[in-house]
Design a protein around this motif. Structure first.
Motif: not given
Length: 364
Positions: A152-153, A160, A162-163, A165-166, A169, A247, A278, A292
């Motif tokens: 997704y990111e 993105n 969100n700054y 990351t997951s 990812f 995704t 998200y 997230r």
């Protein structure tokens, strides 16, 4: 008689001149449409990060001696340095036409270096470098180094919400080098097939083995969904990596968007699976909030992030305030792990970490 002949010749000449002008104009217009156009885009980002209950410094005093420690941070990519820090400068040069073109995507700074971690130091500014050939409306070939189609990111902080990351990812692939074919079946359905070097070996193939990728996509005016597959041996061993990834994201109303990413990766018992939602709401033309919520589970006999059979739950709440081309992103994040993995200011271990990030991203 001479006058009539002159008149006919005059109109014939004028007609020929008009047709010649029209043909030349049409040719110039056709050439103008076919001539590739050069563009330069990219982004610059910086951030401030602090922990509420974790160690924020890399030098501490232990027993009267100064000792180097690792500041507490989520084991995800990029935004993990304490205090004021910078991400990267991203410059994307493209020369794109209707049929052929190229993209050269260069990165400078810690975020970029982490994204191309398997490149040699002299070449670790190349994030993407590819050429393409649009055969027709239904088929496009891409040859070179391109960012992954899974997940997704993306690497660029400008793309993105969100700054930070997951986990999914951070431990999935970042980039591939190879040949891919993109198919357009109709207005809604697309597909992709690819043959590539082992994941993240972007400069060349050091082991002589290849990976294969596939994607099936559906999109309409409200959103899209992509089912992604990756398979191939990533080292000299005969163990192949298999990853399947979904995704999707949809605009449920004019102000509310919901995204979903779920993935499963395995290499002979080593790997992970996870899911994240998200939800994002637009509160005004310039400000939005996004969450997230991620669950990440490592393999029982092959965990490589926090340890075998560990599970992680992470909640990240991000605001996005836009002023022209500048995005200001305040972010609260809470990571909770099934084992004690984070270092506190007292040099004790704990299973959770609360942190705050304030990021600024300028995209052009």
């Amino acid at each position: 008689m001479k006058a009539i002949t002159f008149s006919k010749l005059k109109y014939l000449f004028l007609f020929s001149l008009i047709m010649s002008t029209f043909t030349t104009s049409a040719q110039e217009e056709e050439e103008e449409e076919e001539t590739p156009k050069f563009s330069l885009s990219g982004s610059v980002d910086a951030y401030f990060r602090t922990n509420f209950n974790g160690l924020n410094k890399s030098e501490v005093i232990v027993g009267g001696d100064q000792v180097s420690m690792t500041p507490a941070a989520p084991a995800t990519s990029f935004a993990n340095d304490p205090g004021f820090a910078f991400g990267m400068a991203n410059l994307i040069a493209a020369y794109e036409g209707d049929k052929v073109g190229f993209v050269a995507d260069l990165v400078f700074g810690p975020r970029g270096e982490d994204a191309v971690f398997l490149s040699a130091p002299a070449n670790n500014i190349v994030n993407q470098l590819y050429v393409y050939y649009q055969v027709n409306d239904a088929l496009r070939f891409t040859f070179g180094n391109f960012n992954t189609f899974l997940g997704y990111e993306v690497i660029s902080p400008a793309a993105n919400f969100n700054y930070s990351t997951s986990y999914m990812f951070s431990y999935g692939p970042f980039s591939h080098t190879g040949l891919k074919a993109d198919f357009s079946f109709d207005e809604n359905w697309t597909g992709m097939l690819a043959v590539m070097n082992p994941t993240d070996y972007t400069e060349f193939n050091p082991i002589g083995k290849y990976s294969f990728g596939a994607q099936l996509g559906y999109s309409n005016d409200s959103g899209s969904a992509y089912l992604n597959l990756l398979y191939g041996e990533q080292s000299l061993s005969d163990e192949a990596l298999f990853q399947i990834d979904l995704t999707t994201g949809w605009n449920l109303t004019e102000t509310f968007y919901l995204g979903l990413n779920t993935t499963y990766q395995d290499t002979d018992g080593t790997g992970f699976y996870g899911a994240a939602i998200y939800p994002q709401v637009s509160l005004s033309e310039s400000f939005g909030l996004g969450l997230r919520a991620e669950y990440f589970k490592e393999s029982e006999d092959g965990g490589f992030v926090y340890g075998d059979d560990t599970s992680t739950t992470a909640f990240t709440l991000t605001g996005n305030y836009t002023v022209g081309s500048l995005m200001i992103k305040p972010e609260l994040r809470l990571d909770s792990v099934s084992e004690d993995v984070f270092l506190t200011d007292n040099l004790d271990m704990t299973d959770n970490l609360a942190s705050f990030v304030l990021a600024a991203v300028y995209a052009f």
